[in-house]
Design a protein around this motif. Sequence first.
Motif, PDB file in Angstrom:
ATOM      1  N   ALA A   1       0.832  -1.207   0.000  1.00 35.35           N
ATOM      2  CA  ALA A   1       0.000   0.000   0.000  1.00 35.35           C
ATOM      3  C   ALA A   1       0.866   1.256   0.000  1.00 35.35           C
ATOM      4  CB  ALA A   1      -0.927  -0.002   1.212  1.00 35.35           C
ATOM      5  N   VAL A   2       1.982   1.212   0.705  1.00 34.94           N
ATOM      6  CA  VAL A   2       2.889   2.357   0.719  1.00 34.94           C
ATOM      7  C   VAL A   2       3.487   2.583  -0.665  1.00 34.94           C
ATOM      8  CG1 VAL A   2       5.021   3.271   1.708  1.00 34.94           C
ATOM      9  CG2 VAL A   2       3.403   2.037   3.162  1.00 34.94           C
ATOM     10  N   VAL A   3       3.838   1.500  -1.347  1.00 33.61           N
ATOM     11  CA  VAL A   3       4.385   1.611  -2.705  1.00 33.61           C
ATOM     12  C   VAL A   3       3.373   2.268  -3.643  1.00 33.61           C
ATOM     13  CG1 VAL A   3       5.129   0.292  -4.724  1.00 33.61           C
ATOM     14  CG2 VAL A   3       5.998  -0.306  -2.469  1.00 33.61           C
ATOM     15  N   LEU A   4       2.112   1.867  -3.545  1.00 38.09           N
ATOM     16  CA  LEU A   4       1.067   2.487  -4.368  1.00 38.09           C
ATOM     17  C   LEU A   4       0.926   3.972  -4.062  1.00 38.09           C
ATOM     18  CD1 LEU A   4      -1.759  -0.226  -4.292  1.00 38.09           C
ATOM     19  CD2 LEU A   4      -0.254   0.339  -6.195  1.00 38.09           C
ATOM     20  N   GLN A   5       1.086   4.323  -2.795  1.00 45.62           N
ATOM     21  CA  GLN A   5       0.922   5.713  -2.394  1.00 45.62           C
ATOM     22  C   GLN A   5       2.040   6.599  -2.927  1.00 45.62           C
ATOM     23  OE1 GLN A   5      -1.324   7.465  -1.094  1.00 45.62           O
ATOM     24  NE2 GLN A   5      -0.258   9.332  -0.465  1.00 45.62           N
ATOM     25  N   VAL A   6       3.277   6.114  -2.902  1.00 44.72           N
ATOM     26  CA  VAL A   6       4.419   6.962  -3.265  1.00 44.72           C
ATOM     27  C   VAL A   6       4.719   6.949  -4.755  1.00 44.72           C
ATOM     28  CG1 VAL A   6       5.438   6.642  -0.986  1.00 44.72           C
ATOM     29  CG2 VAL A   6       6.101   5.108  -2.839  1.00 44.72           C
TER      30      VAL A   6
END
Length: 264
Positions: free
Chosen positions: A95-100
């Motif tokens: 989810a963090v990868v999708l956000q950044v």
Amino acid sequence: MKTLINSLLPALTLIACLVLWELGVRWADIPAYTLPAPSRIATTLIDNWSSLATSWWFTIKITLGALALACLGGILIASVFSLSPRLERAFFPIAVVLQVTPIVAIAPLMLIYIESTTVALLLCAWIVAFFPILSNTVTGLRATDRNLVELFRLYRASPWQRLTLLRAPAALPYFLTGLKISGGLSLIGAVTAEMVAGSAGRETGLASRILEASFRTETPKMFAALALLVLTGVLVFVLFNILSFFLLRSWHSSEQIDEFDQSS
């Protein structure tokens, strides 16, 4: 009287800014293709209402659709994470990868892999709106009073009962905060993705109208479409503020008006 003035203050401030804008453009004799006056923008909006309204509705559908998917996915995944911390440690980095990842880098790939432009725009807007809801909901589920958690365990409540009867109500203010953030982000994601897509699809939103107007140097039309986008973002924010007020006013301090603040 003070309450009435406080309620009207934002509207009066906006009106004053528009009046100063109008007077400044007229006084400086700025051409419309450089900076149109608010009256010229309003006239352009009325003259092009048919095409702008159709595009506006398309943008609203993408925004609300992405926000609904973000809410559904964020709540479900956050609930699973609260029941299984091991799954949270395993999948939260995704989810963090999708956000950044910048949406302008994802949008062209979406348009390549997905045949429907509408679906591609929806997924791009969802990616932008998803993380704030997930992150805030997970934080809210973690913020549950430890004494109450131990009390539920003492009475042998099941994990599902602890989630639905204890953790979910405690996480509601956090979820609503994430919802307010994601409401604006879903609109930004929809517009940004469509800017990258251009006017490739048969159905187009306000971003395409802005691009078309910029190619033809129709600055008043660009401002008219931008005004509708701003109005959409404001309405979404106000709607979720009202929702938060009605859901939290009876029990949460964030929506309870302090007497000192009200008197000032």
